[in-house]
Design a protein around this motif. Sequence first.
Motif, mmCIF file in Angstrom:
data_model
loop_
_atom_site.group_PDB
_atom_site.id
_atom_site.type_symbol
_atom_site.label_atom_id
_atom_site.label_comp_id
_atom_site.label_asym_id
_atom_site.label_seq_id
_atom_site.Cartn_x
_atom_site.Cartn_y
_atom_site.Cartn_z
ATOM 1 N N ALA A 11 0.867 -1.179 0.000
ATOM 2 C CA ALA A 11 0.000 0.000 0.000
ATOM 3 C C ALA A 11 0.902 1.226 0.000
ATOM 4 O O ALA A 11 1.789 1.340 0.852
ATOM 5 C CB ALA A 11 -0.905 0.002 1.222
ATOM 6 N N THR A 12 0.694 2.134 -0.944
ATOM 7 C CA THR A 12 1.485 3.353 -1.036
ATOM 8 C C THR A 12 0.546 4.545 -0.893
ATOM 9 O O THR A 12 -0.506 4.575 -1.522
ATOM 10 C CB THR A 12 2.220 3.414 -2.399
ATOM 11 O OG1 THR A 12 2.948 2.198 -2.574
ATOM 12 C CG2 THR A 12 3.181 4.580 -2.464
ATOM 13 N N PHE A 13 0.961 5.515 -0.074
ATOM 14 C CA PHE A 13 0.130 6.699 0.156
ATOM 15 C C PHE A 13 1.009 7.836 0.644
ATOM 16 O O PHE A 13 2.134 7.625 1.098
ATOM 17 C CB PHE A 13 -0.987 6.409 1.175
ATOM 18 C CG PHE A 13 -0.481 5.843 2.473
ATOM 19 C CD1 PHE A 13 -0.217 6.672 3.554
ATOM 20 C CD2 PHE A 13 -0.270 4.480 2.622
ATOM 21 C CE1 PHE A 13 0.258 6.143 4.756
ATOM 22 C CE2 PHE A 13 0.196 3.944 3.811
ATOM 23 C CZ PHE A 13 0.466 4.782 4.876
ATOM 24 N N ASP A 14 0.499 9.065 0.528
ATOM 25 C CA ASP A 14 1.224 10.235 1.011
ATOM 26 C C ASP A 14 0.823 10.514 2.450
ATOM 27 O O ASP A 14 -0.363 10.512 2.784
ATOM 28 C CB ASP A 14 0.927 11.464 0.149
ATOM 29 C CG ASP A 14 1.545 11.349 -1.239
ATOM 30 O OD1 ASP A 14 2.610 10.708 -1.342
ATOM 31 O OD2 ASP A 14 0.975 11.890 -2.198
ATOM 32 N N ALA A 15 1.848 10.754 3.293
ATOM 33 C CA ALA A 15 1.616 11.064 4.703
ATOM 34 C C ALA A 15 2.679 12.049 5.160
ATOM 35 O O ALA A 15 3.868 11.810 4.958
ATOM 36 C CB ALA A 15 1.679 9.796 5.545
ATOM 37 N N ALA A 16 2.251 13.132 5.745
ATOM 38 C CA ALA A 16 3.149 14.145 6.296
ATOM 39 C C ALA A 16 4.173 14.618 5.260
ATOM 40 O O ALA A 16 5.353 14.785 5.570
ATOM 41 C CB ALA A 16 3.840 13.625 7.547
ATOM 42 N N GLY A 17 3.717 14.803 4.033
ATOM 43 C CA GLY A 17 4.579 15.334 2.993
ATOM 44 C C GLY A 17 5.565 14.352 2.381
ATOM 45 O O GLY A 17 6.465 14.749 1.652
#
Length: 182
Positions: A128-134
């Motif tokens: 799972a790939t996602f953007d978190a905290a920039g």
Amino acid sequence: VDVDETLERAILEAKQIREESRSAPSASSSATLPISQIQALIRAGADPARVAERYRLSEALVRRFSSAVEVEKQYAIEQFLTVPAPKESRGRTTADVVERALALSGIGMESVTWKATRRGLEPWKITATFDAAGRTARAEWSWNMHDNAVACLNSTAKKLLGEKISLSPTRIENYYRCPCLF
């Protein structure tokens, strides 16, 4: 005739086959296509363009043989997300637990990109790939479809499933600096 997604896909496949038959050498002069090898490489995460290059085939032909594998990979992701959640969690499925953990950081499931790969008869690797905290976060699990055993392969995966992780002093400092879970 209603033009729907199925018809459009069939037209595209027919065009690809027609193009391949024009540019492909005659069947009697060509070697047997390594279809199972092509599918194994795609299943393991290889790029269709590189597979086509490796076997000196058209990319359209490789995509044609890999379409069944792509369906299989999507099915693996769907099944992984329906695995019963650990009893200590408050979710029914893995998807429930992951969605709840992401929501705590203000991340929606719709922003997650899922990927499944598998080498030979090994368990599936679900990512799972996602953007978190920039930054881009990546969670990785190993999932055995035969017994639904899920193993976290990195700390992000552990956080998403609510497992305890051990932190070194440096990681503790960075962990508390970050306003989100990831």
